[in-house]
Write an enzyme that holds these catalytic residues in place. Structure first.
Site, short mmCIF file in Angstrom:
data_model
loop_
_atom_site.label_atom_id
_atom_site.label_comp_id
_atom_site.label_asym_id
_atom_site.label_seq_id
_atom_site.Cartn_x
_atom_site.Cartn_y
_atom_site.Cartn_z
N CYS A 129 -4.71 2.67 -3.48
CA CYS A 129 -3.42 3.08 -2.90
C CYS A 129 -2.33 2.04 -3.13
O CYS A 129 -1.44 1.87 -2.29
CB CYS A 129 -3.52 3.36 -1.40
SG CYS A 129 -4.82 4.48 -0.96
N ASP A 152 3.15 -4.60 7.80
CA ASP A 152 1.91 -3.85 7.69
C ASP A 152 0.77 -4.83 7.94
O ASP A 152 0.49 -5.70 7.10
CB ASP A 152 1.83 -3.23 6.29
CG ASP A 152 0.54 -2.47 6.07
OD1 ASP A 152 -0.39 -2.58 6.89
OD2 ASP A 152 0.44 -1.77 5.05
N LYS A 191 -10.52 -0.50 10.38
CA LYS A 191 -10.74 -1.65 9.51
C LYS A 191 -11.12 -2.88 10.33
O LYS A 191 -11.28 -3.97 9.79
CB LYS A 191 -9.48 -1.94 8.70
CG LYS A 191 -9.13 -0.84 7.70
CD LYS A 191 -7.94 -1.24 6.89
CE LYS A 191 -7.26 -0.08 6.23
NZ LYS A 191 -8.00 0.47 5.11
N GLN A 199 -4.45 -5.10 6.89
CA GLN A 199 -5.47 -5.99 6.33
C GLN A 199 -5.44 -7.38 6.96
O GLN A 199 -6.32 -8.19 6.68
CB GLN A 199 -5.29 -6.12 4.81
CG GLN A 199 -5.49 -4.84 4.04
CD GLN A 199 -6.92 -4.32 4.07
OE1 GLN A 199 -7.86 -5.02 4.46
NE2 GLN A 199 -7.10 -3.07 3.66
N HIS A 222 0.88 -1.18 0.00
CA HIS A 222 0.00 0.00 0.00
C HIS A 222 0.92 1.23 0.00
O HIS A 222 2.02 1.18 0.55
CB HIS A 222 -0.82 -0.06 1.29
CG HIS A 222 -1.89 0.96 1.43
ND1 HIS A 222 -1.63 2.23 1.82
CD2 HIS A 222 -3.23 0.86 1.27
CE1 HIS A 222 -2.77 2.91 1.88
NE2 HIS A 222 -3.76 2.09 1.56
N1 PMP Z 1 -1.77 -0.66 4.62
C1 PMP Z 1 -2.75 -1.36 4.04
C2 PMP Z 1 -2.46 -2.73 3.53
C3 PMP Z 1 -4.03 -0.81 3.94
O1 PMP Z 1 -5.00 -1.50 3.36
C4 PMP Z 1 -4.26 0.49 4.47
C5 PMP Z 1 -5.63 1.13 4.40
N2 PMP Z 1 -6.19 1.16 3.14
C6 PMP Z 1 -3.20 1.17 5.06
C7 PMP Z 1 -1.98 0.57 5.13
C8 PMP Z 1 -3.36 2.54 5.64
O2 PMP Z 1 -4.28 2.52 6.67
P1 PMP Z 1 -4.88 3.90 7.23
O3 PMP Z 1 -5.44 4.60 6.03
O4 PMP Z 1 -5.93 3.46 8.17
O5 PMP Z 1 -3.78 4.63 7.87
#
Ligand code: PMP
Length: 413
Positions: free
Chosen positions: A358, A191, A217, A194, A114
């Site tokens: 993203c 990370d 999430k 997910q 991401h």
């Molecule tokens: N890493 C991953 C794999 C994600 O899916 C996301 C959220 N889309 C993020 C990081 C960032 O999370 P946040 O927007 O809650 O900071």
């Protein structure tokens, strides 16, 4: 234990609107217990934490620290190994800015990250003149471990790797990756944005130095998340931001910081958010993360079988349910992925997302200019998954008849 979906759906007020919510990789719905815990804080014991002797301040502090214990326990950590941040993005940035980089350091990132676990490393490498290396992916969207071994070397300071992709749902073997990276002398940041919401995660068996994740999430509120820092890695980072609430002694030019993790949380924290996060984690722990994973794996199986029948659907990532979580990113021929998402909402009340999610380099690797993404959670049902596939079948037929459609060029986000 199995998840009693029909029983628990009543806990989620938004579901009573009839929406078919399949945008869980973006953010999850919130159960009443979470909303109630936050309401209680605002209505019954609003106070700042850590600084007051009064009854309200005491209760606010107890609830805030109780939430830290609950969240830490869900990932097999100790409370003093968990920093509250504003979310996974902030957690990654905290490490990128808090590490004292050395000349010649190298950073290794995977191609499936991401942007939140990529751009902070891109910038750190530019700012400090470090080499950034990428780990490539195989044809199915999985990590290529040969490429990982090639990218790691004696100069690698840190490996940044996601446990689960927010596009393909592919789950990486982070335990093996961490072992290989540690053998090379590197730190490992995982990370978990997910993975932590959908499967049992244990930081100790995983062997990560850092684990980043977000409350929103996993049934919790927005604006709060966690950063696990192992005891061993604690000395590697210093607080990137200073201010009130993190010091034990200030004499003007000199100051002494509180102990970790309190030195990492300057200013008034997101107290209501942390309390809501605690309630979310308690809700998940009651269900059991094994049960959550099992329920979603079963739905993933149903989804993959049903999606195979949708004419012209190209799925990003493997078609095997044992290789992915319940996230399905796809394109239908070369039709606009935004149009498909809009039609799902219009025709069937199904909420999904479209674009690059993203993760533009991941899409580019497989020749996709964006995808439509449906993603599951514990309150989704087989009927909802079937409705998704049926609706996509109809959309494919409608768009097919009206010509090739617009190819997508989604904004990167
Ligand atoms: N890493 C991953 C794999 C994600 O899916 C996301 C959220 N889309 C993020 C990081 C960032 O999370 P946040 O927007 O809650 O900071």
């Amino acid at each position: 234990m199995i998840v009693d979906v029909n029983g628990l759906r009543g806990d989620f007020p938004l579901l009573s609107s009839g929406v078919v919510y399949l945008d869980n990789a973006a953010t999850s719905l919130k159960p009443r217990a979470v909303i109630e815990a936050m309401r209680e804080y605002y209505e019954e014991y609003t106070e700042n934490v850590h600084r007051g002797m009064g009854r309200l301040a005491q209760r606010a502090t107890d609830e805030y620290e109780g939430a830290r214990e609950a969240v830490a326990s869900l990932i097999g950590a100790k409370p003093d190994e968990l920093v509250f941040t504003s979310g996974a993005t902030a957690s990654v940035n905290l490490v990128a800015q808090g590490l004292s980089w050395r000349k010649g350091d190298e950073i290794v990132v995977t191609r499936m990250e991401h942007h939140s676990n990529m751009l902070p490393w891109v910038r750190a490498s530019r700012t400090h003149g470090l080499r950034l290396r990428f780990v490539e992916l195989d044809e199915e969207g999985r990590l290529d471990f040969r490429s990982l071994e090639e990218a790691l070397g004696p100069r690698t300071r840190l490996l940044a790797i996601t446990q689960a992709s927010n596009v393909t749902g592919v789950v990486n073997d982070v335990k093996s990756a961490a072992r290989i990276a540690h053998d090379a002398g590197a730190l490992v940041l995982v990370d978990g944005a997910q993975s932590v919401p959908h499967m049992p995660v244990d930081v100790r068996s995983m062997g990560a130095d850092f684990l980043a994740f977000s409350a929103h999430k996993m049934l919790g509120p927005t604006g709060i998340g966690g950063l696990y820092v192992s005891e061993g890695a604690r000395g590697e980072i210093s607080p990137p931001w200073l201010g009130g609430g993190i010091v034990s002694d200030v004499t003007g030019e000199e100051y002494a910081l509180l102990e970790f993790p309190h030195d990492m949380e300057p200013g008034t924290p997101n107290i209501a958010g942390a309390i809501g996060f605690g309630a979310a984690v308690r809700y998940l722990a009651r269900l059991g993360m094994d049960a959550v994973l099992e329920h979603e794996s079963r739905l993933t199986d149903v989804a993959l079988r049903a999606l195979r029948d949708v004419d012209g659907l190209r799925l990003l990532g493997p078609w095997r349910s044992d290789r992915r979580l319940g996230i399905f990113s796809f394109a239908i021929r070369n039709h606009s992925v935004d149009e498909v998402a809009a039609l799902l909402s219009e025709m069937s009340g199904i909420e999904v997302r479209s674009g690059y999610h993203c993760a533009q380099p991941l899409h580019t690797r497989y020749g996709f200019r964006g995808t439509t993404r449906a993603s599951l959670y514990l309150y989704n049902t087989e009927d909802e998954v079937r409705l998704l596939a049926e609706s996509l079948g109809r959309i494919s037929a409608i768009l097919g008849r009206s010509g090739p459609g617009r190819a997508t060029d989604a904004p990167a986000h």
